[in-house]
Motif scaffolding. Sequence first.
Motif, PDB file in Angstrom:
ATOM      1  N   LEU A   1       0.822  -1.209   0.000  1.00 35.72           N
ATOM      2  CA  LEU A   1       0.000   0.000   0.000  1.00 35.72           C
ATOM      3  C   LEU A   1       0.854   1.255   0.000  1.00 35.72           C
ATOM      4  N   LEU A   2       1.961   1.213   0.750  1.00 36.05           N
ATOM      5  CA  LEU A   2       2.873   2.365   0.786  1.00 36.05           C
ATOM      6  C   LEU A   2       3.438   2.654  -0.592  1.00 36.05           C
ATOM      7  N   LEU A   3       3.879   1.619  -1.289  1.00 36.46           N
ATOM      8  CA  LEU A   3       4.456   1.802  -2.619  1.00 36.46           C
ATOM      9  C   LEU A   3       3.403   2.275  -3.619  1.00 36.46           C
ATOM     10  N   LEU A   4       2.179   1.719  -3.509  1.00 37.38           N
ATOM     11  CA  LEU A   4       1.107   2.152  -4.411  1.00 37.38           C
ATOM     12  C   LEU A   4       0.733   3.610  -4.166  1.00 37.38           C
ATOM     13  N   ARG A   5       0.738   4.017  -2.884  1.00 41.71           N
ATOM     14  CA  ARG A   5       0.437   5.414  -2.567  1.00 41.71           C
ATOM     15  C   ARG A   5       1.501   6.339  -3.158  1.00 41.71           C
ATOM     16  N   ARG A   6       2.765   5.933  -3.012  1.00 41.43           N
ATOM     17  CA  ARG A   6       3.854   6.740  -3.576  1.00 41.43           C
ATOM     18  C   ARG A   6       3.748   6.799  -5.100  1.00 41.43           C
ATOM     19  N   LEU A   7       3.370   5.686  -5.704  1.00 40.89           N
ATOM     20  CA  LEU A   7       3.232   5.662  -7.157  1.00 40.89           C
ATOM     21  C   LEU A   7       2.120   6.599  -7.614  1.00 40.89           C
ATOM     22  N   GLY A   8       0.992   6.597  -6.896  1.00 41.38           N
ATOM     23  CA  GLY A   8      -0.098   7.514  -7.229  1.00 41.38           C
ATOM     24  C   GLY A   8       0.310   8.966  -7.083  1.00 41.38           C
TER      25      GLY A   8
ATOM     26  N   LEU B   1       0.535  11.996 -10.062  1.00 43.00           N
ATOM     27  CA  LEU B   1      -0.064  13.328  -9.917  1.00 43.00           C
ATOM     28  C   LEU B   1       0.974  14.428 -10.118  1.00 43.00           C
ATOM     29  N   VAL B   2       2.171  14.220  -9.579  1.00 37.52           N
ATOM     30  CA  VAL B   2       3.244  15.208  -9.751  1.00 37.52           C
ATOM     31  C   VAL B   2       3.599  15.358 -11.225  1.00 37.52           C
ATOM     32  N   LEU B   3       3.722  14.239 -11.924  1.00 40.84           N
ATOM     33  CA  LEU B   3       4.068  14.296 -13.341  1.00 40.84           C
ATOM     34  C   LEU B   3       2.972  14.968 -14.158  1.00 40.84           C
ATOM     35  N   LEU B   4       1.713  14.735 -13.804  1.00 39.31           N
ATOM     36  CA  LEU B   4       0.612  15.405 -14.502  1.00 39.31           C
ATOM     37  C   LEU B   4       0.659  16.908 -14.274  1.00 39.31           C
TER      38      LEU B   4
ATOM     39  N   VAL C   1      11.089  12.146  -9.586  1.00 41.88           N
ATOM     40  CA  VAL C   1      10.127  11.135  -9.164  1.00 41.88           C
ATOM     41  C   VAL C   1      10.801   9.775  -9.010  1.00 41.88           C
ATOM     42  N   LEU C   2      11.644   9.406  -9.969  1.00 40.26           N
ATOM     43  CA  LEU C   2      12.334   8.119  -9.891  1.00 40.26           C
ATOM     44  C   LEU C   2      13.261   8.049  -8.690  1.00 40.26           C
TER      45      LEU C   2
END
Length: 321
Positions: free
Chosen positions: A3-10, A14-17, A301-302
């Motif tokens: 869940l932590l990794l999925l939250r960071r991915l989301g 958003l940042v990239l958008l 981001v990476l």
Amino acid sequence: MTLLLLRRLGQSILVLLAVSFVSFLVFRHIGDPTISLLGEDATVADREAVVAELGFDRPVVVQYLHYLGNVVQGEFGISYRLKRPVVEVIAERLPATLELALAAGLLAVIGGVILGVSTAIHRDRWPSRALMAFSLVGVSLPTFLIGIGLIYVFSVELHWLPSFGRGQTVNVGGWTTGLLTASGWSSLVLPACTLAVFKLTLIMRLVRAEMLEALRTDYVRFSRARGIPERRIHYRHALRNTLIPVVTITGLQLGSLIAFAIVTETVFQWPGVGLLFISSIQAVDVPVITAYLLLIAVLYVLINFAVDLAYLLVDPRLRRA
């Protein structure tokens, strides 16, 4: 952990958008592409044809979605100044910037951790005090002034190292590198040191402060009471507990190495994307400017995602979260 990794991915998406929208506004509202592509003597019909070809006559929402679709496919348009695809232009310059950032990052992290631990363990000795005084200079001086000073000492006075350029490069599988030639290494020394000084001193001071805090904790006193060797206490117990804040700051600083390599590349005329960005601003080459902004955002981001993964390795408690 998942869940932590999925939250960071989301959050990363958003940042990239958000960055893509900002770069779209730059692309849409800065400069006149018809002047850059056709010149000032072009007719009205020619200008209208270019505007229609670029899609600037469509609604703004449609333009943004079209722009976003091109970005996802890796298409950033044609450079107004060089009349070449932006992807090709950046791909030619990116190896130089990445090698410079990698060399500076390794120097900053390795040197900062070693010096930080040393100045914490031997905090009352004169070399540690001298290093702390040097760190104030490294944090205070601007990067361009450090670069000019290094050029004056090692290039002008001592004639040991070149003052500009990348030296001789070799093409290996499409990657242009100077790490396989003697002139490439000698040309890398001064820019890498210039770019690394601020980060090195910042990491050194952070490691020292966290290490001193860890050495005052009860578990360290208890370890000494049990007769555990000092070396093991320092490097296995105290240092390990200082790594989480160090990893956080180091990750952010490594991301900024690429973003702020612009100054270093300008001082040393290093042929990377930072120098390309400066020349593109001067020529109002908007496609290159927007592609550079997106590139820096993706790298940030990476790196932040890699920092989150490093947390899991440093702090086992997060794996159960």
